[in-house]
Design a protein around this motif. Structure first.
Motif, PDB file in Angstrom:
ATOM      1  N   GLY A 160       2.340   6.726  44.116  1.00 22.43           N
ATOM      2  CA  GLY A 160       2.146   5.388  44.926  1.00 22.43           C
ATOM      3  C   GLY A 160       2.002   4.121  44.285  1.00 22.43           C
ATOM      4  O   GLY A 160       2.445   3.062  44.733  1.00 22.43           O
ATOM      5  N   GLU A 173       4.312  -0.264  55.971  1.00 23.18           N
ATOM      6  CA  GLU A 173       3.783   1.206  55.890  1.00 23.18           C
ATOM      7  C   GLU A 173       3.761   1.543  54.539  1.00 23.18           C
ATOM      8  O   GLU A 173       2.868   2.275  54.038  1.00 23.18           O
ATOM      9  CB  GLU A 173       4.802   1.930  56.910  1.00 23.18           C
ATOM     10  CG  GLU A 173       4.548   1.735  58.339  1.00 23.18           C
ATOM     11  CD  GLU A 173       5.405   0.367  58.724  1.00 23.18           C
ATOM     12  OE1 GLU A 173       5.133  -0.037  59.884  1.00 23.18           O
ATOM     13  OE2 GLU A 173       6.367  -0.214  57.840  1.00 23.18           O
ATOM     14  N   ARG A 174       4.678   1.179  53.805  1.00 27.51           N
ATOM     15  CA  ARG A 174       4.744   1.826  52.212  1.00 27.51           C
ATOM     16  C   ARG A 174       3.552   1.189  51.601  1.00 27.51           C
ATOM     17  O   ARG A 174       3.353   1.669  50.629  1.00 27.51           O
ATOM     18  CB  ARG A 174       6.167   1.430  51.642  1.00 27.51           C
ATOM     19  CG  ARG A 174       7.350   2.091  52.150  1.00 27.51           C
ATOM     20  CD  ARG A 174       6.924   3.946  52.253  1.00 27.51           C
ATOM     21  NE  ARG A 174       6.466   4.400  50.906  1.00 27.51           N
ATOM     22  CZ  ARG A 174       6.207   5.752  50.971  1.00 27.51           C
ATOM     23  NH1 ARG A 174       5.893   6.123  51.903  1.00 27.51           N
ATOM     24  NH2 ARG A 174       5.982   5.795  50.003  1.00 27.51           N
ATOM     25  N   ARG A 176       0.812   0.019  52.844  1.00 25.86           N
ATOM     26  CA  ARG A 176      -0.415   0.699  52.995  1.00 25.86           C
ATOM     27  C   ARG A 176      -0.629   2.110  52.331  1.00 25.86           C
ATOM     28  O   ARG A 176      -1.633   2.413  51.824  1.00 25.86           O
ATOM     29  CB  ARG A 176      -0.461   0.857  54.540  1.00 25.86           C
ATOM     30  CG  ARG A 176      -0.990  -0.399  55.569  1.00 25.86           C
ATOM     31  CD  ARG A 176      -1.402   0.001  56.610  1.00 25.86           C
ATOM     32  NE  ARG A 176      -0.244   0.422  57.641  1.00 25.86           N
ATOM     33  CZ  ARG A 176       0.688  -0.274  58.322  1.00 25.86           C
ATOM     34  NH1 ARG A 176       0.550  -1.441  58.384  1.00 25.86           N
ATOM     35  NH2 ARG A 176       1.467   0.175  59.017  1.00 25.86           N
ATOM     36  N   HIS A 177       0.579   2.872  52.315  1.00 22.83           N
ATOM     37  CA  HIS A 177       0.601   4.059  51.515  1.00 22.83           C
ATOM     38  C   HIS A 177       0.290   3.969  50.124  1.00 22.83           C
ATOM     39  O   HIS A 177      -0.605   4.573  49.543  1.00 22.83           O
ATOM     40  CB  HIS A 177       1.829   4.670  51.536  1.00 22.83           C
ATOM     41  CG  HIS A 177       2.040   5.789  50.883  1.00 22.83           C
ATOM     42  ND1 HIS A 177       1.326   7.116  50.910  1.00 22.83           N
ATOM     43  CD2 HIS A 177       2.826   6.032  49.568  1.00 22.83           C
ATOM     44  CE1 HIS A 177       1.779   8.264  49.974  1.00 22.83           C
ATOM     45  NE2 HIS A 177       2.456   7.170  48.904  1.00 22.83           N
ATOM     46  N   CYS A 178       0.683   2.905  49.450  1.00 18.69           N
ATOM     47  CA  CYS A 178       0.629   2.605  48.048  1.00 18.69           C
ATOM     48  C   CYS A 178      -1.119   2.192  47.808  1.00 18.69           C
ATOM     49  O   CYS A 178      -1.659   2.633  46.868  1.00 18.69           O
ATOM     50  CB  CYS A 178       1.569   1.566  47.552  1.00 18.69           C
ATOM     51  SG  CYS A 178       3.290   1.858  47.608  1.00 18.69           S
ATOM     52  N   ASP A 180      -3.519   2.892  49.474  1.00 20.00           N
ATOM     53  CA  ASP A 180      -4.383   4.267  49.876  1.00 20.00           C
ATOM     54  C   ASP A 180      -4.411   5.165  48.794  1.00 20.00           C
ATOM     55  O   ASP A 180      -5.374   5.764  48.032  1.00 20.00           O
ATOM     56  CB  ASP A 180      -3.891   5.101  51.036  1.00 20.00           C
ATOM     57  CG  ASP A 180      -4.784   6.309  51.544  1.00 20.00           C
ATOM     58  OD1 ASP A 180      -5.914   6.049  51.613  1.00 20.00           O
ATOM     59  OD2 ASP A 180      -4.220   7.494  51.548  1.00 20.00           O
ATOM     60  N   CYS A 181      -3.301   5.399  48.187  1.00 23.87           N
ATOM     61  CA  CYS A 181      -3.357   6.067  46.624  1.00 23.87           C
ATOM     62  C   CYS A 181      -4.056   5.439  45.766  1.00 23.87           C
ATOM     63  O   CYS A 181      -4.583   6.060  44.786  1.00 23.87           O
ATOM     64  CB  CYS A 181      -1.586   6.124  46.372  1.00 23.87           C
ATOM     65  SG  CYS A 181      -0.637   7.221  47.166  1.00 23.87           S
TER      66      CYS A 181
END
Length: 406
Positions: A160, A173-174, A176-178, A180-181
């Motif tokens: 991420g 969305e990506r 936010r994922h990164c 979060d990682c």
């Protein structure tokens, strides 16, 4: 002079499928290519790329404040200057050189042997997914002093973080994922940092925790950022370089045979792999003043991407640059892993990669272990080669068949 209309976008699927097909066109007709969607300039000529990477006043790493710091959880080495950069770089470099390097190579050998053992009896492996990726992560965890039992979750968080740093465009969305990682990785590291401050060992995290700058120990934020910096920089290119090395040698069987007969040629094969297909294809900088390249002005404040892949295939820098040749006289194996390198795969100037010596030793060690046991190595039936990535680039997989070792 205005920016030339290339008739295509670097962000397009066509370019992403095979960037090397466009390198000559860019260098000759659009050495300054502007991408309006991200308002960035792409430079493809060797002399221009080297100029940007070595003129640290006119082209700074300020862009990393946006591209890297959010997921690194603080400033990375490339953002630092002056005494702070010198001191912190020296700490990291010591973990990759001298006696420390000898210890790391023993870890490389042990990790590679363990991962290879179950694969060799099968006579088939995916060099990227079965071996390269887990190998790169496990070696990096050992370098840092992190528990290898955590490799799966650390690998997921690393992916991420790397996606954030290396993506030219990210959906919300990506992103936010990164993020979060990055937050989960930071939460994992903070107790480790606290423990190493109390009871330091010989690992790199301990060295960072006990080091001082201007007589003051680095903060948890500073240490966290440097740990994640090393994690991404050490793990991200390693599996790509190894797979690309074997791909090129398999595609050039006469050169593979020569490397098998003369192991001293292995370093030259690695150097040529780095020139021909660098795992890091783009290096970003920010123009601090109006700068002119090939009659085109790049305005102050603009983001500039140095196209390392294109620069490494510039005929003004290399003879027959689109040919993979481990014997090329204009590369120079010895200097290819130093600040005097003609290729630009490790960057150049003040912020050249700190792990150059380790990268050479790591890939050379594991390749020397694999070559003798991958007898009659070839692509698996039905295998279709694919690469991916604009910022960093490498094979999605490399399915190989070979004579099983019992």
């Amino acid at each position: 002079m205005s920016v030339a209309d290339t008739g295509f976008s670097i962000l397009s699927e066509d370019f992403g499928a095979a960037p090397h097909r466009y390198f000559a066109h860019l260098r000759e007709r659009a050495p300054v290519h502007h991408e309006p969607a991200i308002d960035s300039y792409f430079l493809s000529r060797h002399e221009d790329v080297k100029r940007v990477l070595t003129d640290h006043d006119a082209f700074t790493t300020e862009t990393l404040q946006v591209r890297a710091a959010p997921v690194m959880r603080g400033p990375v080495l490339a953002q630092m200057t002056g005494a702070e950069h010198a001191v912190k770089r020296r700490i990291v470099v010591r973990a990759f050189t001298g006696p420390a390097l000898a210890d790391q190579i023993r870890t490389v050998q042990a990790t590679a042997a363990e991962l290879m053992a179950p694969l060799l009896a099968r006579g088939r492996m995916d060099l990227v997914n079965d071996f390269g990726k887990p190998f790169a992560i496990q070696v990096t965890l050992a370098l840092l002093g992190l528990d290898r039992r955590d490799r799966h979750k650390v690998s997921a968080w690393h992916s991420g973080v790397a996606e954030f740093v290396t993506s030219l465009t990210l959906t919300p969305e990506r992103r936010r994922h990164c993020m979060d990682c990055a937050e989960q990785l930071e939460a994992y590291l903070l107790p480790v940092i606290e423990q190493r401050r109390r009871d330091p060992g010989d690992d790199l995290i301990s060295k960072l925790c006990t080091a001082e700058f201007d007589g003051v120990a680095m903060s948890d934020r500073d240490v966290t950022a440097l740990i994640i910096n090393v994690l991404v920089a050490a793990a991200e290119p390693a599996d790509k370089t190894l797979a690309l090395l074997f791909k090129h040698l398999i595609d050039h069987p006469e050169q593979l045979a020569q490397v098998r007969r003369d192991p001293d040629l292995l370093a030259a094969a690695i150097a040529e792999t780095l020139r021909y297909t660098p795992p890091v294809q783009l290096i970003p900088r920010q123009a601090e003043e109006d700068s002119t390249f090939a009659g085109t002005t790049v305005p102050a404040g603009a983001t500039v991407f140095c196209m390392v892949g294109a620069a490494n295939r510039d005929p003004d820098a290399f003879t027959a640059p689109d040919t993979f040749d481990i014997h090329r006289p204009d590369l120079g194996t010895a200097r290819s892993f130093t600040a005097a390198a003609q290729h630009l795969s490790f960057g150049a100037g003040l912020h050249q990669c700190v792990g150059t010596a380790f990268a050479r030793a790591e890939i050379e060690t594991v390749a020397a272990m694999l070559l003798p046991v991958l007898d009659q190595v070839r692509y698996s039936p039905g295998f279709r080669y694919q690469e991916a990535g604009l910022y960093t680039r490498g094979p999605l997989s490399l399915a190989l068949d070979f004579t099983p070792v019992h």
